[in-house]
Design an enzyme around this catalytic site. Structure first.
Site, mmCIF file in Angstrom:
data_model
loop_
_atom_site.group_PDB
_atom_site.id
_atom_site.type_symbol
_atom_site.label_atom_id
_atom_site.label_comp_id
_atom_site.label_asym_id
_atom_site.label_seq_id
_atom_site.Cartn_x
_atom_site.Cartn_y
_atom_site.Cartn_z
ATOM 1 N N THR A 134 31.599 -22.742 15.981
ATOM 2 C CA THR A 134 31.243 -22.041 17.213
ATOM 3 C C THR A 134 29.809 -22.317 17.682
ATOM 4 O OG1 THR A 134 30.633 -20.132 15.863
ATOM 5 C CG2 THR A 134 32.868 -20.163 16.761
ATOM 6 N N GLU A 135 29.153 -23.290 17.069
ATOM 7 C CA GLU A 135 27.730 -23.521 17.331
ATOM 8 C C GLU A 135 27.391 -23.722 18.807
ATOM 9 O OE1 GLU A 135 28.285 -24.763 12.981
ATOM 10 O OE2 GLU A 135 29.456 -24.753 14.838
ATOM 11 N N VAL A 136 28.225 -24.481 19.539
ATOM 12 C CA VAL A 136 27.880 -24.786 20.939
ATOM 13 C C VAL A 136 27.822 -23.539 21.811
ATOM 14 C CG1 VAL A 136 28.756 -27.147 20.857
ATOM 15 C CG2 VAL A 136 30.302 -25.285 21.531
ATOM 16 N N ILE A 138 26.305 -20.844 21.182
ATOM 17 C CA ILE A 138 24.989 -20.194 21.117
ATOM 18 C C ILE A 138 23.852 -21.218 21.235
ATOM 19 C CG2 ILE A 138 25.794 -18.171 19.846
ATOM 20 C CD1 ILE A 138 24.637 -19.460 17.282
ATOM 21 N N PHE A 140 23.567 -24.180 19.848
ATOM 22 C CA PHE A 140 23.290 -24.913 18.619
ATOM 23 C C PHE A 140 24.234 -26.120 18.554
ATOM 24 C CE2 PHE A 140 22.638 -24.322 13.766
ATOM 25 C CZ PHE A 140 21.524 -25.143 13.809
#
Length: 258
Positions: A134-136, A138, A140
């Protein structure tokens, strides 16, 4: 202080347990360091033939700890490179471990937690387990894990799940080739144990080690170079305005308008 990682050996199987259930087994520098130490210990233990990685509580790992994320906003580039290298060391330790590593995923495995499952040799999950990078969402990037993910799934699948940051089920993870087995929660402990014991009793330890080396050393001969690039990207993106905006909104539980 209670250990964040538990380690025990029985019947030539080392069980490494993430033990931070009150924080949904979220990753922070101490947990990453303890996990790395536990895997090195298993690597050097002549009584160990197979390693099982599991977690206490209802979540395998929810990714990065909130306090840890908050601190990242204030790190220097050099501090973020060092921090990224710690995660790289954990992942490469597991990936190149001369013992077979089996992940027993119960509950969510998200972001770094999903990465931790990805690098294991064999992955069992329950039907209730969910996965996602799920990084993208937030600001990241899933830099380091992407180097390993591309060796498990196709390029198109890697792009789909890394670019969308979507959460997907264990059944979908099985279709993606991200995991190996989906097993009912009531049976998963027994099934994982049986699988590990079968490796211990039916296969040569030396042959298991060399076969794993054969795969890890030939499937991507440029992995180390890719990881070096990923570490730099990981550190650089933490200096971006999108990262700072995303982390701030995430910590405040505010909707992020990209």
């Amino acid at each position: 202080m209670e250990n964040l990682v538990l380690y025990q050996v029985a019947e030539r199987i080392a069980t490494i347990t993430i033990n931070r259930p009150e924080k949904r087994n979220a990753l922070n520098p101490q947990l990453i360091a303890e996990l790395t130490y536990a895997f090195i210990k298993a690597s050097e233990d002549d009584l160990v033939k197979v390693v099982i990685l599991n977690a206490n509580g209802n979540t395998f790992s929810a990714g990065a700890d909130l306090a840890y994320l908050q601190q990242l906003q204030y790190n220097t580039f050099e501090e973020n490179v060092a921090d990224s290298n710690h995660l790289k060391k954990l992942f490469t330790t597991v990936y190149y471990l001369p013992k077979v590593v089996i992940a027993q995923v119960e509950g969510h495995a998200i972001a770094g937690g999903c990465g931790l499952a990805t690098i294991c040799d064999i992955v069992f999950a329950t039907p209730e387990s969910n996965f996602g990078y799920t990084e993208v969402k937030i600001g990241f990037v899933p830099a380091i894990v992407s180097c390993f993910l591309k060796q498990k799934v196709s390029e198109s699948i890697a792009k789909e799940i890394l670019l969308t940051g979507k959460i997907f089920s264990a059944e979908q993870a099985l279709k993606y080739n991200l995991i190996n087995f989906v097993t009912n929660s009531s049976d998963i402990h027994q099934k994982v144990r049986e699988f590990a014991l079968s490796l211990c009793t039916e296969s040569s330890g030396n042959s298991l080690m060399i076969t794993k080396q054969l795969i890890t050393q030939t499937v991507n001969p440029h992995l180390e170079k890719s990881l070096e690039i990923a570490v730099q990207i990981n550190a650089r993106v933490r200096e971006s305005e999108d990262f700072k905006k995303g982390i701030s909104s995430f910590l405040k539980k505010e909707k992020i308008n990209w």
